[in-house]
Design a protein around this motif. Structure first.
Motif, PDB file in Angstrom:
ATOM      1  N   HIS A  13     -89.146  86.438  27.841  1.00 53.81           N
ATOM      2  CA  HIS A  13     -88.289  87.862  27.073  1.00 53.81           C
ATOM      3  C   HIS A  13     -88.003  88.912  27.432  1.00 53.81           C
ATOM      4  N   ASP A  16     -90.955  91.651  28.056  1.00 56.68           N
ATOM      5  CA  ASP A  16     -92.244  91.695  28.769  1.00 56.68           C
ATOM      6  C   ASP A  16     -91.796  92.147  30.046  1.00 56.68           C
ATOM      7  N   HIS A 127     -94.959  81.769  28.510  1.00 58.86           N
ATOM      8  CA  HIS A 127     -95.181  82.534  30.367  1.00 58.86           C
ATOM      9  C   HIS A 127     -95.588  82.075  31.054  1.00 58.86           C
TER      10      HIS A 127
HETATM   11 ZN   LIG Z   1     -92.765  87.555  26.251  1.00 57.12          ZN
END
Ligand SMILES: [Zn+2]
Length: 245
Positions: A13, A16, A127
């Protein structure tokens, strides 16, 4: 002149990379390593709650805001290049088309090291699937039979950066990187993430604690090298060395 040294961060994302390896990015940029960041998505559905609570919010508006924040953070960290794949989030679409795109980027960048998420994350499967995806794309980029004619990839290390709720993620650091000299840049990048203000102090604390671990591991009980802030990473592949240090 020889080619510049390069590195590649694959971020599920768009925020991150800031929390988890912003220090590594700024530090290596300051040493002349050109760091490319690929954000697979903006985290528009799953990591933008504060924006969604505003009246009249739409998916496109969230994505625009998140992109602006990530670009500002990348600029604070002196990122060489940031790319947004925009493949959606919760869940990411990491199918063959996205793999092929990623392999093209890996081969174009030819990173000396790569970075991605922890192998396990039951709270946020985006993730952990990103880490699987990074390993798959690294493997494809090394294959002489994939798009013959392109420059194949060597064997860059894949560093796994620190997840949220570390103890739940089966993540165990075996490298601590001193980011003291670029901490101000990381904090400035963190403060670009207006949509996740609740994480600013949390990740400042993480960096301070890792700074403590850096000191402890660099010099034992007698006190190691001074480091106010650090980041932890887990290496996937063995290191090849000429001498043990
Ligand atoms: Zn993330």
């Amino acid at each position: 002149m020889s080619d510049p040294q390069t590195a590649l961060v694959i971020s599920a994302h768009s925020a991150d990379f800031v929390w988890r390896c912003g220090g590594a990015i700024a530090l290596h940029q300051s040493k002349g390593v050109e760091v490319t960041v690929v954000c697979l998505s903006y985290g528009e559905r799953g990591e933008s709650a504060k924006l969604w609570k505003q009246k009249g919010m739409t998916l496109d508006k969230v994505k625009t805001e998140r992109r602006k924040e990530a670009e500002a953070a990348a600029s604070a960290l002196d990122v060489h290049d940031i790319q947004f794949f925009d493949v959606g989030d919760y869940p990411l679409d990491l199918g063959r088309e996205t793999q092929d795109r990623m392999v093209d980027v890996i081969r174009a960048v030819q990173p000396k090291w790569m970075m991605s998420h922890s192998k396990w994350d039951p709270y946020n499967t985006d993730h952990m699937y990103t880490t699987d995806f990074a390993l798959t794309c690294r493997m494809m980029a090394q294959a002489w039979g994939h798009n013959p004619g392109q420059k194949v990839l060597g064997a860059p290390q894949l560093y796994l950066f620190e997840p949220h709720q570390t103890e739940q993620m089966e993540w165990k650091p075996n490298v601590f990187l001193d980011i003291s000299e670029v901490w101000d840049k990381k904090r400035a990048a963190i403060e670009c993430m207006q949509g996740q203000e609740h994480l600013w102090d949390y990740y400042t604390n993480v960096a301070e604690n890792r700074g403590n671990h850096f000191r402890r591991n660099s010099g034992g009980m007698a006190g190691g090298r001074k480091a106010t802030h650090a980041e932890g990473f887990q290496m996937v592949f063995p290191q090849t060395v000429d001498e043990l240090v």
